[in-house]
Enzyme design. Structure first.
Site, mmCIF file in Angstrom:
data_model
loop_
_atom_site.group_PDB
_atom_site.id
_atom_site.type_symbol
_atom_site.label_atom_id
_atom_site.label_comp_id
_atom_site.label_asym_id
_atom_site.label_seq_id
_atom_site.Cartn_x
_atom_site.Cartn_y
_atom_site.Cartn_z
ATOM 1 C CD GLU A 85 -1.658 -2.552 1.546
ATOM 2 O OE1 GLU A 85 -0.484 -2.558 1.956
ATOM 3 O OE2 GLU A 85 -2.539 -3.413 1.407
ATOM 4 C CG HIS B 227 -11.761 -6.842 6.402
ATOM 5 N ND1 HIS B 227 -10.756 -7.380 7.303
ATOM 6 C CD2 HIS B 227 -11.319 -7.039 5.067
ATOM 7 C CE1 HIS B 227 -9.877 -8.418 6.753
ATOM 8 N NE2 HIS B 227 -10.229 -8.034 5.281
#
Lengths: 340, 367
Positions: A60, A129
């Site tokens: 990322e 999440h």
């Protein structure tokens, strides 16, 4: 005009922009060959090739950093971070590089990237999440933060974000990809196809950043929300028969403070709803702004209904989620005096 | 505090390292040969019959447990994200059998159910965590990806890809600092091997000569992206070379190859040699998570590996060749099935956590 859910609308917006502008490129984990874990980039690699829509390693920090460099050299990258919960390795690049490049080069260089990322809870995703980290980005000068709540808005706002010459965080409320979840978790969610907001032009259009949407007019209380919570708040207001004005902020930065101010001055009451944790959440900023601008019009204290100040839990999700019960109680408290 | 890093450039010892051809051209040998850098050996472990039976039972337990978890997910008793370990059983079984419980530490990513079972943690409280119950190992607050047990030296269960590698490096530092002789096994996947912090960890671990085995479980797919579509150097055992960390590539579908190799790795690490990198070539039969239709690979590819390299079937064939009666294996299978069924019953019958649990364990104080 076509009927689209939010994923299809986002896909359509990406498609339009790739067609119009060769400098638009998409990268991210599984976005190319697989078409994205939520299918937002489905078909784009096939259509535009591997140099314009491609898979990245699970990196990322590298993804966002590379996008900043690409943007400085004239590209218009649209990186995807698969879940907003995964964005933190890229924070350094977002804060120290993307957000500051324009300022420290006195406008000579820009960072016109749009970071798309599904966010928010209600999907039993647990702590890695489900998070709503938007306030971490609104706190950083030099970043814009956009959160759509319908397919129509998602496409128009995404196009405006991609065309914007500054870095934009485009957070997609994944709970409402397929239909407007109202917080009544034991009832089935109706698909977008049953709603007007699923009527989406197949061609290019934009919705300017910084323009809120009044989704329901009313005069008893102003409810400020964004993303999934727009639909939850609206459902609760209607269930309680309260004549509330529900405002979908659409973009947190830039913020449409004029629309908010006009509404609160009319209603004299304000409720702020978000999924994110309470302390230093975006609701705190909204509350301060409303107080600064509307103090002499307020008939009741400003209320906030938010996530609790805890990590997002695995079980007890519906106790954590700021759902209809908590929103209903807050609304009754604010308008109680009015009713009695 | 640290010994000076290895003086010998590790890679030079290795025949594999001499081939400095670009990764894409690296050829796959016709039969699986363990490859190494840094001169480590990878012998096949010579197990006694009792050990073979133990390995078999352990792998079977993991497989049956995961199958049951898949069923409970289908029934809606497990929600959200659930990553099954089916196909990879030999990796954790071989590795965990070689470490010293109570002395060594273990840390892994989100595909962690098998590691917990191999650490000897009660299947009941693992299953109860999957279903989010108060009797789960993290009181239902962690879920499938976030489970821990200090008693078993199991440091999680981490949902963020690659983050545990840095934590494992810290665990190894603490082993060395406390001079307790322990080693950390830090597991991660082929996908995680592209995270920047993994390399920051490699550098620190070698620089400070930390007792850590970096374990790459290479199951070929980072979600839907295959190793060679995401990795410039797809021979992952070589990823430590520029840090002088010796590497070994091992058949992760063969529990005896895994055990044999990790013994050598542990010997080197316990001898003060600093970190070792192990790449275990394995395969997951199921999707990345329960919601993954796995359209990025063919059904034939999965079927082929199941038929030719299944770690449990391979061991079963070996046992029968050694004269173990099929009935004996059937009894074992029955016992494992009962353990798993009991775990599922326990998980279903346990209550959800109390509401007040939302606010516990956020900080030391209640607030």
């Amino acid at each position: 005009m076509a009927v689209m859910n939010m994923i299809e609308a986002i896909n359509s917006g990406l498609d339009n922009m790739m067609e119009r502008d060769d400098n638009v490129v998409i990268m991210g984990e599984d976005v190319g060959y697989f078409g994205g874990v939520f299918r937002a980039t489905a078909g784009l690699q096939e259509k535009y090739g591997k140099t314009r829509c491609f898979d990245s390693p699970i990196s990322e920090c590298g993804i966002i950093g590379a996008a900043v460099g690409m943007g400085a050299y004239g590209l218009r990258p649209v990186p995807e971070i698969q879940f907003a919960d995964y964005i933190y390795p890229g924070m350094d690049q977002l804060i120290s590089e993307a957000a500051r490049l324009r300022y420290r080069s006195a406008g000579e260089f820009i960072a016109p990237l749009t970071v798309r990322s599904p966010f928010g809870g209600g999907i039993f995703g647990g702590q890695t999440h489900s998070q709503s980290p938007e306030a971490m980005f609104t706190h950083v000068s030099g970043l814009k933060t956009v959160i759509p709540s319908t397919p129509y808005d998602a496409k128009g706002l995404l196009i405006a974000a991609i065309e914007d010459n500054d870095p934009v965080l485009f957070f997609e409320p994944k709970r409402i990809y397929n239909g407007p979840f109202t917080g009544y978790y034991d009832k089935p969610v109706e698909p977008w196809s049953k709603f007007d907001a699923a009527q989406v032009p197949e061609d290019y259009y934009r919705i300017e950043l910084g323009k809120a949407n009044i989704v329901r007019e009313g005069d008893e209380v102003t409810v400020l929300a964004y993303g999934t919570m727009v639909h939850v708040a609206r459902a609760v207001v209607e269930e309680h028969g309260i004549n509330a004005e529900v405002i979908d902020l659409r973009t947190l930065v830039p913020l449409d403070i004029e629309t908010i101010e006009a509404s609160v001055k009319k209603t004299g009451r304000c409720l702020i709803v978000h999924e994110a944790t309470r302390t230093s959440g975006f609701g705190a900023e909204l509350s301060a702004l409303v107080q600064e601008r509307c103090f002499y019009h307020l008939e009741a204290p400003i209320e906030r209904v938010t996530g609790f100040d805890t990590p997002y839990p695995h079980s007890l999700e519906w106790a954590y989620f700021p759902g209809p019960v908590r929103i209903g109680e807050a609304l009754e408290k604010i308008v109680g005096e009015l009713k009695s | 505090m640290a010994k000076p890093p290895r003086k010998t450039p590790a890679a030079k010892k290795s025949p594999a390292a001499k081939k400095s051809a670009p990764a894409r051209k690296s050829s796959t040998p016709s039969k699986p040969v363990a490859k190494t850098t840094g001169g480590l050996k990878t012998p096949i472990y010579k197990a006694t019959k009792a050990e073979l039976m133990d390995f078999y039972e352990q792998m079977l337990l993991i497989r049956r447990f995961e199958e049951k978890a898949g069923q409970l997910y289908g029934l809606g008793l497990i929600g959200g994200f659930c990553h099954l370990y089916i196909g990879q059983e030999a990796v954790v079984t071989g590795l965990q059998s070689a470490i010293e419980p109570g002395k060594d530490s273990v840390i892994t990513g989100y595909r962690d159910h098998g590691h917990m079972l191999a650490c000897g943690i009660d299947p009941k409280i693992v299953m109860a965590e999957l279903t989010g119950r108060a009797s789960g190992i993290s009181k239902g607050k962690g879920g499938s990806m976030h489970m821990f047990s200090v008693d078993h030296g199991f440091y999680g269960g981490h949902g963020i890809v690659g983050a545990q590698v840095s934590l494992g490096t810290g665990l190894a530092f603490a082993h060395k600092y406390k001079e307790d002789g322990g080693v950390c096994l830090a597991y991660f996947g082929d996908g995680a091997s592209n995270q920047g912090q993994v390399y920051e960890s490699f550098n620190m671990a070698e620089l400070w000569q930390l007792p850590v085995v970096f374990v790459i479980e290479n199951n070929q797919y980072a979600m839907g992206t295959s190793v060679n579509r995401s990795s410039a150097e797809d021979q992952l055992y070589r990823r430590g070379e520029s840090f002088r960390i010796p590497g070994m590539q091992v058949d992760g579908m063969d529990v005896l190859a895994v055990r044999g190799a990790v013994e050598e790795a542990l010997k080197d690490v316990r001898g003060g040699g600093g970190p070792v990198l192990m790449e275990l070539k394995t395969y997951r039969y199921r999707g990345h998570s329960m919601s993954d239709p796995a359209k990025y690979r063919s059904r034939e590819e999965v079927q082929n590996i199941r038929e030719k390299s299944d770690p449990i079937e391979r061991l079963k064939a070996m046992l029968m060749k050694q004269g173990v009666a099929e009935d004996e294996l059937k009894i074992l299978d029955k016992k494992v099935r009962k353990t798993v069924a009991d775990a599922a019953d326990f998980a279903e019958e346990s209550p959800e956590p109390e509401l007040a649990e939302l606010y516990t364990d956020v900080l030391v104080e209640q607030y």
